[in-house]
Design a protein around this motif. Structure first.
Motif, short mmCIF file in Angstrom:
data_model
loop_
_atom_site.label_atom_id
_atom_site.label_comp_id
_atom_site.label_asym_id
_atom_site.label_seq_id
_atom_site.Cartn_x
_atom_site.Cartn_y
_atom_site.Cartn_z
N ALA A 45 3.13 27.58 -77.04
CA ALA A 45 3.51 26.37 -76.31
C ALA A 45 2.80 26.29 -74.97
O ALA A 45 2.39 25.20 -74.53
N GLU A 46 2.63 27.43 -74.30
CA GLU A 46 1.89 27.43 -73.03
C GLU A 46 0.45 27.01 -73.24
O GLU A 46 -0.13 26.27 -72.43
N ARG A 47 -0.16 27.49 -74.34
CA ARG A 47 -1.54 27.09 -74.63
C ARG A 47 -1.65 25.59 -74.93
O ARG A 47 -2.65 24.95 -74.59
N LEU A 48 -0.61 25.03 -75.54
CA LEU A 48 -0.60 23.59 -75.77
C LEU A 48 -0.67 22.85 -74.44
O LEU A 48 -1.43 21.88 -74.28
N ARG A 49 0.12 23.29 -73.47
CA ARG A 49 0.12 22.64 -72.15
C ARG A 49 -1.22 22.81 -71.46
O ARG A 49 -1.72 21.89 -70.83
N GLU A 50 -1.79 24.00 -71.59
CA GLU A 50 -3.09 24.25 -70.97
C GLU A 50 -4.19 23.38 -71.57
O GLU A 50 -5.19 23.07 -70.91
N SER A 51 -3.99 22.99 -72.84
CA SER A 51 -4.99 22.14 -73.50
C SER A 51 -4.84 20.67 -73.15
O SER A 51 -5.64 19.85 -73.61
N GLY A 52 -3.81 20.35 -72.36
CA GLY A 52 -3.63 18.97 -71.92
C GLY A 52 -2.50 18.22 -72.61
O GLY A 52 -2.27 17.05 -72.31
N ILE A 53 -1.78 18.89 -73.52
CA ILE A 53 -0.64 18.26 -74.17
C ILE A 53 0.58 18.43 -73.27
O ILE A 53 1.00 19.55 -72.97
N ASN A 54 1.16 17.33 -72.85
CA ASN A 54 2.25 17.37 -71.88
C ASN A 54 3.59 17.60 -72.58
O ASN A 54 4.38 16.69 -72.76
N VAL A 55 3.83 18.84 -72.97
CA VAL A 55 5.11 19.19 -73.57
C VAL A 55 5.96 19.90 -72.54
O VAL A 55 5.45 20.66 -71.70
N ALA A 56 7.26 19.65 -72.60
CA ALA A 56 8.20 20.36 -71.73
C ALA A 56 8.65 21.62 -72.46
O ALA A 56 9.22 21.55 -73.55
N LEU A 57 8.37 22.76 -71.88
CA LEU A 57 8.69 24.05 -72.48
C LEU A 57 10.03 24.52 -71.93
O LEU A 57 10.19 24.72 -70.72
N GLU A 58 11.02 24.69 -72.82
CA GLU A 58 12.38 25.01 -72.39
C GLU A 58 12.92 26.24 -73.11
O GLU A 58 12.58 26.51 -74.26
N LEU A 59 13.79 26.96 -72.40
CA LEU A 59 14.51 28.09 -72.98
C LEU A 59 15.77 27.60 -73.67
O LEU A 59 16.39 26.62 -73.22
N PRO A 60 16.21 28.24 -74.74
CA PRO A 60 17.53 27.91 -75.28
C PRO A 60 18.60 28.32 -74.27
O PRO A 60 18.39 29.21 -73.45
N PRO A 61 19.77 27.69 -74.32
CA PRO A 61 20.81 27.99 -73.33
C PRO A 61 21.43 29.36 -73.47
O PRO A 61 22.13 29.83 -72.56
N GLU A 62 21.18 30.03 -74.59
CA GLU A 62 21.69 31.38 -74.84
C GLU A 62 20.72 32.06 -75.79
O GLU A 62 19.89 31.39 -76.41
#
Length: 337
Positions: A45-62
């Motif tokens: 997911a981090e690589r997706l953002r680095e490639s220019g795809i504006n995704v919000a990367l989130e942790l699960p709540p637990e």
């Protein structure tokens, strides 16, 4: 570290709800991706953002397993997640509410990791992989867990004589009546267990149309399980014995679902799931949407270690009961009671 020869390949896939399909990586722009930290999914997911795809990367709540995150995507609580293709295949073997058509890279090899100095173990593992990989046992187990079709229960039934579901309808009707079951439910169970093959034998030694273990059948007074009548009688009697271990005041349907889950996973694991359901604020007396949710958690170490009967691969009984229920419904529309 040293790695064995590969025994499997998997690609990472983007998982989404079936009613919200995306066609390309570009469609991910502006969406929320929920994955656990420290995993390969997070790095992808981090690589997706680095490639220019504006995704919000989130942790699960637990802390959640990948299968639980997928379930929350299916329920609409989470937007998207990432999972290996074999995990997606396992989930889609019993559910039809997700899709995963976007691959986020090429398949990668899977192997066992050992200490580099432990060459004897490495050699033994490689010898095992070389012997078993793509062999009969491998293919049987792989097909059982990864190759079944979630839509199978809704497929048109085979064209047979009017209202005939299987070659042993008469026997099934008779023994179902004796033990108080709808005969079409028993046929659905039989199909799930053996695909109507009286010579069926599972990798763990279960035999016949109802896939009874010889030891269990022996305790009920049966032996020749490849004989269709014996196998059917043994399976229906065992299902009735399981059903009767659950409380009389349960609904007829839920008592049946519990019995089916116990037929697949064992009575003790079902009771563990019911106790856990109570702890989670769910209804211990309802299978769908309640105890089945707790059953899924029994594959997590943090829940399994406190369960009386320990670890259970909960996705299997959950899929098992749902598939039989759906096929039972299809049979009920086709054949009279």
């Amino acid at each position: 570290m040293a790695f064995t020869d590969p025994y499997h390949q998997a690609a990472e896939l983007m998982v989404m709800r079936h009613d919200d399909p995306l066609r390309s990586i570009a469609d991910l722009d502006g969406r929320r991706v929920i994955v656990s930290p420290g995993t390969s999914y997070w790095r992808t997911a981090e690589r997706l953002r680095e490639s220019g795809i504006n995704v919000a990367l989130e942790l699960p709540p637990e802390p959640l397993g990948t299968d639980e995150i997928i379930s929350r995507v299916a329920d609409g609580e989470f937007d998207l997640t990432i999972a290996d293709s074999h995990i997606v295949a396992l989930e889609m073997a019993w559910r039809d509410d997700i899709v995963a058509d976007i691959a986020l890279g090429d398949p990668v090899d899977h192997g066992w990791a050992v200490r580099s100095e432990n060459q004897d173990l490495l050699a033994a593992l490689n010898a095992f992989i070389d012997k078993e990989y793509r062999g009969l046992f491998y293919n049987v187990v792989f097909d059982r867990y990864f190759a079944s079709d979630a839509g199978e229960a809704s497929l048109p039934l085979e064209a047979r004589a009017e209202e005939e579901l299987c070659p042993w309808d008469g026997l099934v009707r008779a023994y179902s009546s004796t033990y108080g079951f709808d005969w079409r439910l028993v046929v659905a169970l039989m199909f799930q267990e053996s695909r109507f093959d009286p010579e069926a034998r599972s990798p763990n030694g279960a035999l016949g149309l109802m896939q009874m273990l010889p030891r269990t059948a022996g305790q009920l007074g049966f032996s020749a399980l490849h004989d269709p009548e014996t196998g059917i009688h043994a399976g229906v009697k065992y299902l009735a014995w399981l059903r009767d271990r659950f409380e009389d005041d349960l609904s007829v349907h839920d008592r049946t679902w519990f019995a089916l889950a116990a037929y697949n996973a064992g009575y003790g694991h079902v009771q563990d799931a019911r106790r856990l359901a109570t702890q989670l604020g769910l209804d211990r007396d309802r299978w769908f949407g309640h105890v089945e949710r707790a059953m899924l958690l029994l594959s997590r170490p943090d829940y399994a270690q406190s369960a009386r009967y320990g670890y259970c691969r909960g996705a299997e009984p959950v899929a098992y009961v749902r598939t039989i229920r759906d096929r039972f419904a299809a049979y009920s529309r086709t054949a009279e009671s």
